[in-house]
Write a protein that holds these residues in place. Structure first.
Motif, mmCIF file in Angstrom:
data_model
loop_
_atom_site.group_PDB
_atom_site.id
_atom_site.type_symbol
_atom_site.label_atom_id
_atom_site.label_comp_id
_atom_site.label_asym_id
_atom_site.label_seq_id
_atom_site.Cartn_x
_atom_site.Cartn_y
_atom_site.Cartn_z
ATOM 1 N N ARG A 5 2.699 10.108 1.773
ATOM 2 C CA ARG A 5 3.397 11.116 2.586
ATOM 3 C C ARG A 5 4.870 10.817 2.880
ATOM 4 O O ARG A 5 5.558 11.661 3.419
ATOM 5 C CB ARG A 5 2.660 11.296 3.910
ATOM 6 C CG ARG A 5 1.285 11.912 3.732
ATOM 7 C CD ARG A 5 0.584 12.058 5.068
ATOM 8 N NE ARG A 5 -0.645 12.806 4.943
ATOM 9 C CZ ARG A 5 -1.806 12.314 4.546
ATOM 10 N NH1 ARG A 5 -1.882 11.056 4.186
ATOM 11 N NH2 ARG A 5 -2.868 13.070 4.474
ATOM 12 N N VAL A 6 5.330 9.606 2.601
ATOM 13 C CA VAL A 6 6.714 9.258 2.972
ATOM 14 C C VAL A 6 7.488 8.682 1.791
ATOM 15 O O VAL A 6 6.942 8.448 0.725
ATOM 16 C CB VAL A 6 6.750 8.250 4.139
ATOM 17 C CG1 VAL A 6 6.127 8.817 5.374
ATOM 18 C CG2 VAL A 6 6.112 6.952 3.764
ATOM 19 N N SER A 7 8.735 8.365 2.035
ATOM 20 C CA SER A 7 9.582 7.826 0.966
ATOM 21 C C SER A 7 9.331 6.339 0.750
ATOM 22 O O SER A 7 8.746 5.648 1.573
ATOM 23 C CB SER A 7 11.051 8.051 1.323
ATOM 24 O OG SER A 7 11.401 7.223 2.406
ATOM 25 N N ALA A 8 9.835 5.835 -0.376
ATOM 26 C CA ALA A 8 9.602 4.437 -0.762
ATOM 27 C C ALA A 8 10.363 3.444 0.108
ATOM 28 O O ALA A 8 10.019 2.275 0.151
ATOM 29 C CB ALA A 8 10.012 4.249 -2.221
ATOM 30 N N SER A 9 11.368 3.869 0.821
ATOM 31 C CA SER A 9 12.190 2.919 1.571
ATOM 32 C C SER A 9 11.461 2.247 2.717
ATOM 33 O O SER A 9 11.843 1.171 3.149
ATOM 34 C CB SER A 9 13.436 3.627 2.101
ATOM 35 O OG SER A 9 13.065 4.640 3.014
ATOM 36 N N LEU A 10 10.379 2.801 3.222
ATOM 37 C CA LEU A 10 9.658 2.214 4.352
ATOM 38 C C LEU A 10 8.908 0.953 3.959
ATOM 39 O O LEU A 10 8.773 0.027 4.760
ATOM 40 C CB LEU A 10 8.680 3.229 4.947
ATOM 41 C CG LEU A 10 7.879 2.783 6.155
ATOM 42 C CD1 LEU A 10 8.806 2.483 7.318
ATOM 43 C CD2 LEU A 10 6.871 3.839 6.540
ATOM 44 N N GLY A 11 8.464 0.816 2.732
ATOM 45 C CA GLY A 11 7.634 -0.306 2.313
ATOM 46 C C GLY A 11 8.275 -1.660 2.534
ATOM 47 O O GLY A 11 7.644 -2.572 3.039
ATOM 48 N N GLY A 12 9.523 -1.823 2.179
ATOM 49 C CA GLY A 12 10.217 -3.084 2.347
ATOM 50 C C GLY A 12 10.393 -3.475 3.799
ATOM 51 O O GLY A 12 10.374 -4.651 4.139
ATOM 52 N N TYR A 13 10.559 -2.506 4.674
ATOM 53 C CA TYR A 13 10.719 -2.810 6.089
ATOM 54 C C TYR A 13 9.442 -3.401 6.678
ATOM 55 O O TYR A 13 9.493 -4.257 7.543
ATOM 56 C CB TYR A 13 11.122 -1.565 6.878
ATOM 57 C CG TYR A 13 12.493 -1.045 6.514
ATOM 58 C CD1 TYR A 13 13.607 -1.867 6.585
ATOM 59 C CD2 TYR A 13 12.665 0.254 6.085
ATOM 60 C CE1 TYR A 13 14.862 -1.400 6.244
ATOM 61 C CE2 TYR A 13 13.918 0.727 5.744
ATOM 62 C CZ TYR A 13 15.009 -0.098 5.832
ATOM 63 O OH TYR A 13 16.243 0.366 5.493
ATOM 64 N N GLY A 14 8.292 -2.934 6.234
ATOM 65 C CA GLY A 14 7.027 -3.476 6.733
ATOM 66 C C GLY A 14 6.872 -4.936 6.369
ATOM 67 O O GLY A 14 6.496 -5.764 7.197
ATOM 68 N N GLU A 15 7.179 -5.289 5.134
ATOM 69 C CA GLU A 15 7.077 -6.678 4.701
ATOM 70 C C GLU A 15 8.110 -7.539 5.417
ATOM 71 O O GLU A 15 7.813 -8.662 5.827
ATOM 72 C CB GLU A 15 7.264 -6.784 3.189
ATOM 73 C CG GLU A 15 7.034 -8.177 2.664
ATOM 74 C CD GLU A 15 7.130 -8.269 1.152
ATOM 75 O OE1 GLU A 15 6.841 -9.342 0.621
ATOM 76 O OE2 GLU A 15 7.491 -7.260 0.516
ATOM 77 N N ALA A 16 9.319 -7.020 5.605
ATOM 78 C CA ALA A 16 10.355 -7.773 6.314
ATOM 79 C C ALA A 16 9.954 -8.030 7.759
ATOM 80 O O ALA A 16 10.154 -9.128 8.279
ATOM 81 C CB ALA A 16 11.683 -7.019 6.258
ATOM 82 N N LEU A 64 -0.073 6.475 4.265
ATOM 83 C CA LEU A 64 1.315 6.800 4.582
ATOM 84 C C LEU A 64 2.166 6.906 3.322
ATOM 85 O O LEU A 64 3.043 7.770 3.231
ATOM 86 C CB LEU A 64 1.895 5.739 5.518
ATOM 87 C CG LEU A 64 3.312 5.983 6.021
ATOM 88 C CD1 LEU A 64 3.370 7.260 6.857
ATOM 89 C CD2 LEU A 64 3.789 4.802 6.827
ATOM 90 N N GLY A 65 1.878 6.046 2.341
ATOM 91 C CA GLY A 65 2.646 6.057 1.098
ATOM 92 C C GLY A 65 2.586 7.380 0.375
ATOM 93 O O GLY A 65 3.533 7.762 -0.302
ATOM 94 N N GLY A 117 0.822 -1.214 0.000
ATOM 95 C CA GLY A 117 0.000 0.000 0.000
ATOM 96 C C GLY A 117 0.851 1.257 0.000
ATOM 97 O O GLY A 117 0.515 2.252 -0.651
ATOM 98 N N VAL A 118 1.963 1.203 0.705
ATOM 99 C CA VAL A 118 2.879 2.345 0.704
ATOM 100 C C VAL A 118 3.378 2.592 -0.718
ATOM 101 O O VAL A 118 3.408 3.731 -1.193
ATOM 102 C CB VAL A 118 4.066 2.123 1.679
ATOM 103 C CG1 VAL A 118 5.147 3.169 1.482
ATOM 104 C CG2 VAL A 118 3.583 2.143 3.124
#
Length: 186
Positions: free
Chosen positions: A160-171, A157-158, A29-30
């Motif tokens: 409003r923020v950068s793309a780098s957060l998305g992978g951390y959520g899945e991890a 959130l997507g 979603g981000v």
């Protein structure tokens, strides 16, 4: 008294698993939200994800109950291994950094593919939970609510923020599932 403690433990476990599975919807979603998305599309897409996060584990639970009767004592080991594989795959996918750019979430097919993609792991976890005879209604409701809510948060959130957060959520979701898989095996 013991039954209440076991029910509270099951509730906590299901909440954690629901949030872990919702992390996939959150992280993707981000990625979608980064492209810009209208509020109506957020609601529509999140509703479809919530429905898939309800149907997929329900199908998995029925499959797991059937498999459980066939496997008997091997069911716990199989369920733990399934969670390990699923968690490991989520961690691997997040490290690869796959982009979601090929799915057009505005089309009906794109929305269904997106919802299926983020909900397929709910089917696998449903199989494991079916083997353990988890409370079916509670499980599918929690998974549906968590999947829908996490996708709303990710989409908002997507934007409003950068793309780098998305992978951390899945991890993070993958680590949680991997940990539960280890707990089931040992």
């Amino acid at each position: 008294m013991v039954d209440a403690g076991m029910h509270a433990g099951q509730l906590l476990t299901l909440m954690i698993i629901a949030l872990a599975l919702g992390m996939d919807a959150f992280s993707l979603g981000v990625g979608i939200g980064l492209k810009g998305i209208r509020l109506f599309d957020i609601i529509k897409l999140s509703a479809v994800i919530a429905i898939f996060h309800t149907i997929m584990p329900l199908m998995g639970i029925f499959t797991g109950k059937y498999v459980s009767t066939l496997l008997g004592s091997v069911a716990t080991t199989a369920a733990g291994a399934l969670l390990l594989l699923l968690g490991g795959h989520m961690i691997y996918s997040s490290l690869r950094g796959d982009a979601v750019g090929s799915i057009d979430y505005n089309s009906s097919w794109g929305m269904l593919l997106f919802a299926l993609g983020v909900s397929i792991d709910s089917f696998s976890v449903g199989i494991s939970l079916g083997m353990f005879e988890a409370d079916m209604l509670l499980t599918v409701l929690m998974f549906g609510i968590a999947g829908g809510a996490m996708s709303v948060f990710g989409l908002l959130l997507g934007s409003r923020v950068s793309a780098s957060l998305g992978g951390y959520g899945e991890a993070c979701g993958g680590v949680i599932l991997f940990t539960f898989g280890l707990l089931f095996l040992f």
